[in-house]
Design a protein around this motif. Structure first.
Motif, mmCIF file in Angstrom:
data_model
loop_
_atom_site.group_PDB
_atom_site.id
_atom_site.type_symbol
_atom_site.label_atom_id
_atom_site.label_comp_id
_atom_site.label_asym_id
_atom_site.label_seq_id
_atom_site.Cartn_x
_atom_site.Cartn_y
_atom_site.Cartn_z
ATOM 1 N N GLU A 235 0.827 -1.223 0.177
ATOM 2 C CA GLU A 235 -0.039 0.070 -0.033
ATOM 3 C C GLU A 235 0.820 1.037 -0.016
ATOM 4 N N HIS B 293 -4.612 3.517 3.580
ATOM 5 C CA HIS B 293 -4.849 1.899 3.469
ATOM 6 C C HIS B 293 -3.659 1.187 4.213
ATOM 7 N N GLN C 270 -11.008 -2.912 -3.393
ATOM 8 C CA GLN C 270 -10.481 -3.287 -4.699
ATOM 9 C C GLN C 270 -11.255 -3.125 -5.901
ATOM 10 N N GLU D 47 -11.708 0.381 -6.753
ATOM 11 C CA GLU D 47 -10.414 1.141 -7.138
ATOM 12 C C GLU D 47 -10.176 0.652 -8.763
ATOM 13 N N GLU E 237 -4.038 5.592 -0.661
ATOM 14 C CA GLU E 237 -3.228 4.529 -0.415
ATOM 15 C C GLU E 237 -2.383 4.597 0.998
HETATM 16 FE FE LIG Z 1 -4.988 0.496 -1.596
#
Ligand SMILES: [Fe+2]
Ligand SMILES: [Fe+2]
Length: 157
Positions: A8, A44, A118, A121, A41
């Motif tokens: 990440e 995350h 995800q 994303e 990110e």
């Molecule tokens: Fe991520």
């Protein structure tokens, strides 16, 4: 979990490199969007950092690779971003499989959020790839997309 923390962070760093490239070609809206993505990110990564600590584990931090800051075009940036999201998805899936094999149900339940994230994303980045392909080399259209991406807010994911 520590490996995914690194994945990440590496992803955040890669998005920052993409943002830096977009600054150099005066696509400030693209750069804003990519910087927001880098922050996401990082968030995350911090989820993994917190989870490792919450489960009485030990956080391990390893060296990151330098990200690319040179690309051929905005399309090349987002094609790379899509590839990256696919590999992050593969890493999450592998981790999910591992915690399942280990019967670590707490980690499995916690990872559910990432499995869903995800999907989002990949969808978001793929949509931008499609728009850039539609635009081709039409400067006015690129200008409009730059404006649209630049309006991405702090809270939007
Ligand atoms: Fe991520
Ligand atoms: Fe991502």
């Amino acid at each position: 979990m520590n490996d995914q923390l690194k994945v990440e962070l590496q992803s955040a760093y890669a998005y920052l490199g993409m943002a830096a490239y977009c600054e150099t070609i005066s696509l400030g809206g693209f750069a804003t969007w990519l910087r927001r993505q880098a922050e996401e990110e990082y968030d995350h990564a911090m989820r993994f950092y917190n989870f490792v600590n919450d489960r009485q584990g030990e956080v391990e931090l390893s060296a990151l690779e330098a990200p690319a800051t040179k690309y051929k075009s905005p399309l090349a940036v987002f094609e790379k971003a899509f590839e990256q999201e696919q590999s992050v998805t593969a890493a999450i899936d592998k981790l999910y499989e591992l915690v399942n094999d280990e019967k670590d149900f707490a980690s499995q339940a916690w990872l559910d959020w990432f499995v869903t994230e995800q999907v989002e994303e990949e969808k978001t980045v793929a949509l931008i790839v499609d728009k850039l392909k539609m635009i081709g080399d039409r400067g006015e259209a690129l200008f409009i997309l730059d404006k649209e991406l630049g309006s991405r807010s702090e809270t939007e994911s």
